[in-house]
Design a protein around this motif. Structure first.
Motif, PDB file in Angstrom:
ATOM      1  N   PRO A   1      29.821  42.692  45.866  1.00 43.52           N
ATOM      2  CA  PRO A   1      30.681  41.988  44.928  1.00 43.52           C
ATOM      3  C   PRO A   1      32.167  42.294  45.157  1.00 43.52           C
ATOM      4  O   PRO A   1      32.539  43.407  45.517  1.00 43.52           O
ATOM      5  CB  PRO A   1      30.238  42.517  43.559  1.00 43.52           C
ATOM      6  CG  PRO A   1      28.878  43.067  43.771  1.00 43.52           C
ATOM      7  CD  PRO A   1      28.886  43.590  45.176  1.00 43.52           C
ATOM      8  N   VAL A   2      32.974  41.265  44.926  1.00 40.51           N
ATOM      9  CA  VAL A   2      34.418  41.364  45.100  1.00 40.51           C
ATOM     10  C   VAL A   2      35.085  41.474  43.736  1.00 40.51           C
ATOM     11  O   VAL A   2      34.732  40.757  42.797  1.00 40.51           O
ATOM     12  CB  VAL A   2      34.956  40.131  45.853  1.00 40.51           C
ATOM     13  CG1 VAL A   2      36.478  40.083  45.811  1.00 40.51           C
ATOM     14  CG2 VAL A   2      34.462  40.121  47.295  1.00 40.51           C
ATOM     15  N   VAL A   3      36.065  42.382  43.642  1.00 38.66           N
ATOM     16  CA  VAL A   3      36.879  42.531  42.431  1.00 38.66           C
ATOM     17  C   VAL A   3      38.340  42.498  42.860  1.00 38.66           C
ATOM     18  O   VAL A   3      38.732  43.206  43.790  1.00 38.66           O
ATOM     19  CB  VAL A   3      36.569  43.849  41.692  1.00 38.66           C
ATOM     20  CG1 VAL A   3      37.580  44.090  40.567  1.00 38.66           C
ATOM     21  CG2 VAL A   3      35.148  43.830  41.132  1.00 38.66           C
ATOM     22  N   LYS A   4      39.131  41.682  42.178  1.00 38.19           N
ATOM     23  CA  LYS A   4      40.536  41.531  42.540  1.00 38.19           C
ATOM     24  C   LYS A   4      41.421  41.872  41.347  1.00 38.19           C
ATOM     25  O   LYS A   4      41.157  41.429  40.228  1.00 38.19           O
ATOM     26  CB  LYS A   4      40.797  40.095  43.002  1.00 38.19           C
ATOM     27  CG  LYS A   4      42.175  39.872  43.597  1.00 38.19           C
ATOM     28  CD  LYS A   4      42.296  38.424  44.075  1.00 38.19           C
ATOM     29  CE  LYS A   4      43.680  38.143  44.629  1.00 38.19           C
ATOM     30  NZ  LYS A   4      43.854  36.723  44.968  1.00 38.19           N
ATOM     31  N   ILE A   5      42.452  42.659  41.591  1.00 39.22           N
ATOM     32  CA  ILE A   5      43.393  43.049  40.551  1.00 39.22           C
ATOM     33  C   ILE A   5      44.649  42.202  40.678  1.00 39.22           C
ATOM     34  O   ILE A   5      45.306  42.193  41.729  1.00 39.22           O
ATOM     35  CB  ILE A   5      43.774  44.544  40.651  1.00 39.22           C
ATOM     36  CG1 ILE A   5      42.534  45.421  40.813  1.00 39.22           C
ATOM     37  CG2 ILE A   5      44.609  44.961  39.439  1.00 39.22           C
ATOM     38  CD1 ILE A   5      41.597  45.417  39.642  1.00 39.22           C
ATOM     39  N   GLU A   6      44.999  41.487  39.611  1.00 46.79           N
ATOM     40  CA  GLU A   6      46.187  40.638  39.607  1.00 46.79           C
ATOM     41  C   GLU A   6      47.208  41.174  38.601  1.00 46.79           C
ATOM     42  O   GLU A   6      46.823  41.750  37.581  1.00 46.79           O
ATOM     43  CB  GLU A   6      45.810  39.198  39.238  1.00 46.79           C
ATOM     44  CG  GLU A   6      44.937  38.499  40.258  1.00 46.79           C
ATOM     45  CD  GLU A   6      45.681  38.089  41.526  1.00 46.79           C
ATOM     46  OE1 GLU A   6      46.737  38.696  41.833  1.00 46.79           O
ATOM     47  OE2 GLU A   6      45.215  37.183  42.210  1.00 46.79           O
ATOM     48  N   PRO A   7      48.507  41.013  38.856  1.00 46.46           N
ATOM     49  CA  PRO A   7      49.110  40.248  39.952  1.00 46.46           C
ATOM     50  C   PRO A   7      49.346  41.051  41.223  1.00 46.46           C
ATOM     51  O   PRO A   7      50.075  40.609  42.109  1.00 46.46           O
ATOM     52  CB  PRO A   7      50.442  39.802  39.343  1.00 46.46           C
ATOM     53  CG  PRO A   7      50.816  40.943  38.461  1.00 46.46           C
ATOM     54  CD  PRO A   7      49.530  41.471  37.889  1.00 46.46           C
ATOM     55  N   ASP A   8      48.712  42.211  41.334  1.00 41.40           N
ATOM     56  CA  ASP A   8      48.928  43.086  42.488  1.00 41.40           C
ATOM     57  C   ASP A   8      48.317  42.542  43.775  1.00 41.40           C
ATOM     58  O   ASP A   8      48.691  42.932  44.872  1.00 41.40           O
ATOM     59  CB  ASP A   8      48.325  44.469  42.224  1.00 41.40           C
ATOM     60  CG  ASP A   8      48.672  45.014  40.857  1.00 41.40           C
ATOM     61  OD1 ASP A   8      48.241  44.369  39.870  1.00 41.40           O
ATOM     62  OD2 ASP A   8      49.337  46.048  40.764  1.00 41.40           O
ATOM     63  N   ASN A   9      47.308  41.643  43.623  1.00 38.82           N
ATOM     64  CA  ASN A   9      46.591  41.089  44.775  1.00 38.82           C
ATOM     65  C   ASN A   9      45.786  42.157  45.510  1.00 38.82           C
ATOM     66  O   ASN A   9      45.556  42.057  46.704  1.00 38.82           O
ATOM     67  CB  ASN A   9      47.560  40.394  45.741  1.00 38.82           C
ATOM     68  CG  ASN A   9      46.850  39.344  46.601  1.00 38.82           C
ATOM     69  OD1 ASN A   9      45.750  38.914  46.291  1.00 38.82           O
ATOM     70  ND2 ASN A   9      47.482  38.946  47.689  1.00 38.82           N
ATOM     71  N   ILE A  10      45.367  43.202  44.796  1.00 38.69           N
ATOM     72  CA  ILE A  10      44.529  44.241  45.390  1.00 38.69           C
ATOM     73  C   ILE A  10      43.090  43.737  45.433  1.00 38.69           C
ATOM     74  O   ILE A  10      42.559  43.246  44.429  1.00 38.69           O
ATOM     75  CB  ILE A  10      44.608  45.551  44.597  1.00 38.69           C
ATOM     76  CG1 ILE A  10      46.031  46.121  44.675  1.00 38.69           C
ATOM     77  CG2 ILE A  10      43.613  46.582  45.127  1.00 38.69           C
ATOM     78  CD1 ILE A  10      46.260  47.336  43.801  1.00 38.69           C
ATOM     79  N   PHE A  11      42.468  43.866  46.575  1.00 40.39           N
ATOM     80  CA  PHE A  11      41.173  43.252  46.844  1.00 40.39           C
ATOM     81  C   PHE A  11      40.146  44.339  47.129  1.00 40.39           C
ATOM     82  O   PHE A  11      40.191  44.992  48.173  1.00 40.39           O
ATOM     83  CB  PHE A  11      41.316  42.314  48.054  1.00 40.39           C
ATOM     84  CG  PHE A  11      40.231  41.285  48.195  1.00 40.39           C
ATOM     85  CD1 PHE A  11      40.323  40.072  47.519  1.00 40.39           C
ATOM     86  CD2 PHE A  11      39.139  41.510  49.009  1.00 40.39           C
ATOM     87  CE1 PHE A  11      39.341  39.099  47.668  1.00 40.39           C
ATOM     88  CE2 PHE A  11      38.153  40.550  49.165  1.00 40.39           C
ATOM     89  CZ  PHE A  11      38.256  39.333  48.488  1.00 40.39           C
TER      90      PHE A  11
END
Length: 631
Positions: A91-101
């Protein structure tokens, strides 16, 4: 929310909603400072089928619990999205607005993501993706080689919006294309725009979309139909399903636009019953669209009516062919019919009908909003725009990729796909599913477009792309696809029903070491006859895997026939396992053998009884000193 009665009301709602996506659509040009640790954040969690099956829902639940514990409720929100495309690492988790993937996240990682990343501002290195070619961790999505060469048009909202919230689709300019069409354009204007864009059908045939719509428009009838073909059945293909799971409203909007183009008021989405997540999200989207007046009667107060119904398929591959699909919707057995008449003249219930696949529809709203000139500037002279591929097989980065037409196979496999797994040698790439062909290393610089692939014996198809390495036997691969085609044939025409079975039987003999030199001639002649005489596209393209492997990998066929050997070591009937003098007598091979065909005392050379051996390879895998050969 109340019904949207005019296009201006939709624009007003967009202005109110666009803030919903502000964190996700920021430029990411500068790293954010964590001096203010309570600044607004969003956590996006992939909610596609693959990630949900790997406990994405638990990740969301745990993240919300940890956010509450940290006192960040109201400051940090968690949203589910559609597929990001990077299926290999879900599974993918993305932190915004940092764009950490973050990749391969587990529910147990939720606490660390909140406390370390959100509270302390420290990136969690172990959850970052590592580029396979340079062994380097990558922090941001836009820095990953998997995404750098992609251009997402059909997939533009997948991984960006929550597919179960129409507010977020409207915030992404959703339904504005429909509003523009029904309030500012005639049907002729619309068809010309789509024709000028150069959009061709993405279901495999590549027929010009605007031309198809113009055919259906010219016939007069009291009822016309729009059909979305979501019967995606190619082995390894999941492009259309992912679009429906991640951006269902784009397809609903495009179907209504197509209805306006040809004069239809009714649409059907023909989707496999085995796609429950896509079906559920379509149901939610249809309900929301009707509640806002974006489907149904008098859309935008213009007098234009259009509504959509779901129809479930039972998983028959042949129902991907438009006339077989139509027969299935009517309640009949899914079998192709003779053309002409074409569906544009006499389709569903003998009424004019236009059939397009999911990906084709997903392009439509963006073309209308950005213009034909914009879209036609992408791609090649004859193949405009982008194409979505399901990249799978012996490749490091398995997933969905969308690239401009004209991108080479080499760029997709080695730059986006990250190269071949485990350092193995590339052997072939199979494009177009069971209807396509297998292309060797010498074809890697072929640009991906309809004509280029067809010229070398393959095809675009709906977008399946399976990478094969040195351990794959090309004769066995051809047999695999023929077996699928034989099972999926509707049996209506003799060339497909009987001819493909004869092809399969010849391949089976060859892989068992029973082939003869005349088999090569028989495969070529029978294959060409089936292509020339079958009723529908399934039969006409079924021999492609055989004909392409005969063309590019004749040496493997000859080895099977003349030497009774399989160079890749795949065809078990042609394999022999032997124990060499390197054997240390550890007995591991004998203990692993399921049929007790290995004899020998401790610390002495062991021997395999070739009569009893079932060629399972358990001994080969178990040997700690590589004393067993496979040939």
């Amino acid at each position: 929310m109340s019904i949207i009665k005019t296009f201006d009301e939709l624009k007003e709602l967009y202005a109110k909603n666009k803030e919903l996506l502000s964190l996700r659509e920021c430029s990411h040009e500068e790293e954010l400072s964590y001096e203010n640790k309570r600044c607004r954040r969003e956590i996006l969690v992939c909610g596609g089928t693959g990630c949900k099956s790997s406990r994405a829902d638990e990740i969301i639940s745990n993240l919300n619990t940890e956010i509450e514990k940290a006192g960040l409720a109201g400051e940090v929100t968690v949203e589910i999205t559609g597929c990001f495309g990077f299926c290999e690492k879900g599974p993918v988790v993305k932190i915004e607005p940092d764009n950490i993937f973050y990749v391969q996240v587990t529910p147990e990682d939720a606490e660390e993501i909140v406390t370390e990343n959100l509270v302390n501002g420290r990136t969690i290195e172990r959850l970052l993706y590592e580029e396979p070619t340079i062994s380097q961790k990558v922090k941001r999505q836009d820095e990953m080689s998997f995404y750098k060469k992609q251009m997402r048009i059909a997939l533009r909202n997948c991984g960006l919006i929550n597919p179960e919230k129409i507010d977020e689709y409207i915030a992404a300019k959703g339904y504005q294309a429909l509003g523009k069409v029904v309030t500012e354009m005639t049907s002729d204007d619309l068809i010309k725009l789509i024709s000028d864009s150069g959009l061709r059908g993405r279901g495999g045939g590549g027929f010009p979309t605007g031309l198809k719509w113009s055919f259906a428009k010219k016939y007069d009838a009291d009822q016309k139909y729009i059909i979305c073909n979501a019967d995606e059945g190619d082995p390894g293909a999941f492009m259309d399903r992912s679009i429906l799971e991640g951006d269902p409203h784009s397809v609903l909007e495009a179907m209504a636009i197509a209805g306006y183009a040809i004069g239809a008021t009714k649409g059907y989405i023909y989707i496999r019953a085995e796609y429950p997540l896509a079906i559920n999200r379509l149901r939610i989207a249809m309900k929301q669209a009707r509640e806002l007046g974006l489907l149904g009667k008098n859309i935008f107060g213009t007098g234009f009516d259009f509504d959509i119904e779901l129809k479930y398929g039972a998983g028959a591959f042949v129902c991907g062919e438009e006339t077989a699909l139509i027969r299935s919707i009517e309640g009949s057995r899914g079998e192709p019919t003779y053309k002409p008449p074409f569906p544009a003249e006499s389709g569903l219930w003998d009424k004019p009908t236009s059939v397009n696949n999911v990906e084709t529809f997903a392009n439509i709203p963006e073309i209308i909003l950005k213009g034909a000139e914009w879209y036609s500037s992408i791609g090649t002279a004859t193949s405009k725009g982008t194409k979505v591929f399901a990249l799978a097989g012996k490749i490091n980065n398995v997933g969905l990729v969308e690239v401009p037409m004209g991108t080479t196979l080499r760029e997709i496999i080695y730059e986006i796909g990250g190269g071949i797994k485990n350092g193995k040698a590339f052997k072939a790439v199979q494009t177009g599913g069971p209807s396509g062909g297998c292309l060797p290393a010498s074809s890697l610089d072929t640009p991906i477009d309809y004509e280029s692939l067809q010229a070398i014996g393959s095809m675009m198809g709906s977008g399946g792309m399976i990478v094969l390495d040195e351990d794959n036997c090309m004769v066995d691969i051809a047999k695999f696809y023929l077996e699928f085609t034989v099972e999926e044939s509707c049996g209506k025409c003799t060339p497909c029903r009987i001819g493909n079975r004869r092809l399969y039987e010849i391949l089976e003999r060859i892989t068992k070491g029973q082939g003869t030199k005349s088999d090569i001639t028989d495969l070529k002649e029978l294959g060409q006859t089936i292509k020339d005489t079958s009723l529908c596209g399934l039969g006409q393209t079924a021999p492609n895997p055989i004909l392409s492997t005969l063309h590019f990998f004749m040496d493997e066929y000859e080895a099977h026939i003349n030497e009774k050997s399989c160079p890749a070591g795949t065809c078990t009937d042609l394999l022999t396992y032997d124990i060499t003098d390197k054997c240390i007598g550890c007995t591991k091979c004998a203990r692993q053998c399921p049929v007790n065909c290995i004899e020998g005392k401790v610390k002495q050379l062991h021997v395999i009884d070739q009569v009893k051996c079932i060629k399972c390879g358990a001994c080969y895998t178990a040997c700690p000193v590589d004393a067993i050969t496979k040939k």
